[in-house]
Design an enzyme around this catalytic site. Structure first.
Site, PDB file in Angstrom:
ATOM      1  N   ARG A 147       0.805  -1.219   0.000  1.00 19.70           N
ATOM      2  CA  ARG A 147       0.000   0.000   0.000  1.00 19.70           C
ATOM      3  C   ARG A 147       0.840   1.272   0.000  1.00 19.70           C
ATOM      4  NH1 ARG A 147      -2.537  -3.350  -1.529  1.00 19.70           N
ATOM      5  NH2 ARG A 147      -4.541  -4.187  -0.812  1.00 19.70           N
ATOM      6  N   GLU A 182      -4.992   3.554   6.342  1.00 15.20           N
ATOM      7  CA  GLU A 182      -4.902   3.390   4.892  1.00 15.20           C
ATOM      8  C   GLU A 182      -5.597   4.555   4.203  1.00 15.20           C
ATOM      9  OE1 GLU A 182      -6.524   0.284   1.513  1.00 15.20           O
ATOM     10  OE2 GLU A 182      -5.541  -0.539   3.292  1.00 15.20           O
ATOM     11  N   SER A 222     -11.361   0.587   2.823  1.00 16.98           N
ATOM     12  CA  SER A 222     -10.595   0.039   3.943  1.00 16.98           C
ATOM     13  C   SER A 222      -9.931   1.166   4.728  1.00 16.98           C
ATOM     14  CB  SER A 222      -9.527  -0.927   3.432  1.00 16.98           C
ATOM     15  OG  SER A 222     -10.122  -2.060   2.832  1.00 16.98           O
TER      16      SER A 222
END
Length: 308
Positions: A176, A295, A225
């Site tokens: 990520r 995130e 998320s």
């Protein structure tokens, strides 16, 4: 912010795109919260973007906005210039097993063009509710695949207007995250898949769509998320064990369907959502010793006078 905007917009360089002072942002975010952009700039194309940035005063902060699917804009808005890439950056073209996609192209649309061209391996993009630019910046992924698995190269523009290009290795991808400097604004990418049967690709995309609908609050005001999966753990399991499923704060709630999702129940502020996320982080650390990393990207400033 309105007074500041009227001053800042007078300092903007000449451009072919559109400049707007005190531009509302809440309605373009998936959470439906947040204050305005001091100034918003919608460039016509990469050349317009590069010229604008080259002439933009160095003291003016720049924030890039995609479809704001994994973004929380604070209630006081975003100082400086918010750049939103539009139609001139949304093109998608297939050639053999290769796709050229603009940074503003929706991941779902890229997967659809790949399917129609018989290009397999990009189906996972249909499960990411964002743009190619966002996927490049955070190495977006879903269902076992990430953008690093299909990227050939990416193009962008620096804060000073320089044009840059990166191959896959040069992107510095990790989980990520991309190692490219934060001031680079991605403008386009070249992706590669493999020959595939459109009917089989369609079936895999349908399976992904079904899984999303079954496991995620896709019809709610959410930001995707919320936290990254820590090494060796799944964020949602840690949140569930900490007793946070369904937890509320103001107008914000931890989803009961998937507890790594925060939901605006209708009257939440950005402060509600961020404070709820921090409470979840606190409880998870208290019960498991694991620190959750956001995130969702949080940008902007708190509303003046708002409580912490």
């Amino acid at each position: 912010m309105t007074a500041l905007s009227s001053t800042l917009i007078d300092r903007m360089p000449a451009c072919r795109g559109r400049l707007t002072a005190a531009a509302p942002l809440a309605n373009v975010t998936w959470f439906r919260v947040g204050g305005p952009a001091e100034v918003m700039f919608r460039p016509e194309d990469a050349e317009d973007l590069a010229g604008f940035l080259a002439a933009l005063p160095d003291d003016v902060p720049v924030t890039v906005l995609g479809v704001a699917s994994n973004l929380l804009i604070r209630d006081g808005g975003i100082p400086g210039v918010v750049i939103r890439l539009g139609r001139g950056f949304a093109g998608i073209a297939a050639d053999g097993t290769t796709l050229e996609a603009g940074a503003a192209a929706l991941d779902l649309n890229v997967a659809g063009v790949a399917r129609d061209a018989g290009i397999a391996g990009l189906e996972f993009l249909s499960g990411i509710p964002g743009t190619i630019g966002g996927a490049l910046r955070m190495n977006g992924g879903a269902y076992g695949h990430e953008i690093k698995d299909v990227l050939v190269s990416a193009q962008g523009v620096t804060r000073r207007g320089g044009r840059v290009s990166y191959d896959n290795a040069g992107m510095g991808f990790t989980y990520r995250h991309a190692g490219v400097p934060e001031d680079v604004i991605f403008t386009a990418a070249t992706l590669r898949g493999a020959p595939g049967d459109p009917a089989e690709i369609t079936q895999r995309m349908a399976e992904i769509s079904g899984k999303r609908a079954d496991t995620q609050p896709v019809r709610s005001r959410t930001g995707g998320s919320t936290f990254k999966n820590p090494p060796g753990h799944k964020a949602w399991e840690l949140i569930d064990r900490a007793g946070c499923r369904g937890l509320t704060l103001g107008g914000a709630q931890v989803s009961e369907k998937h507890c790594n999702f925060l939901i605006n129940q209708g009257a939440a502020t950005a402060a509600d959502l961020e404070a709820l996320g921090e409470e979840v982080r606190r409880r998870v650390f208290e019960t498991s010793g694991v620190t959750l990393d956001w995130e969702i990207k949080r940008v902007g400033v708190a509303r003046e006078g708002a409580s912490a």
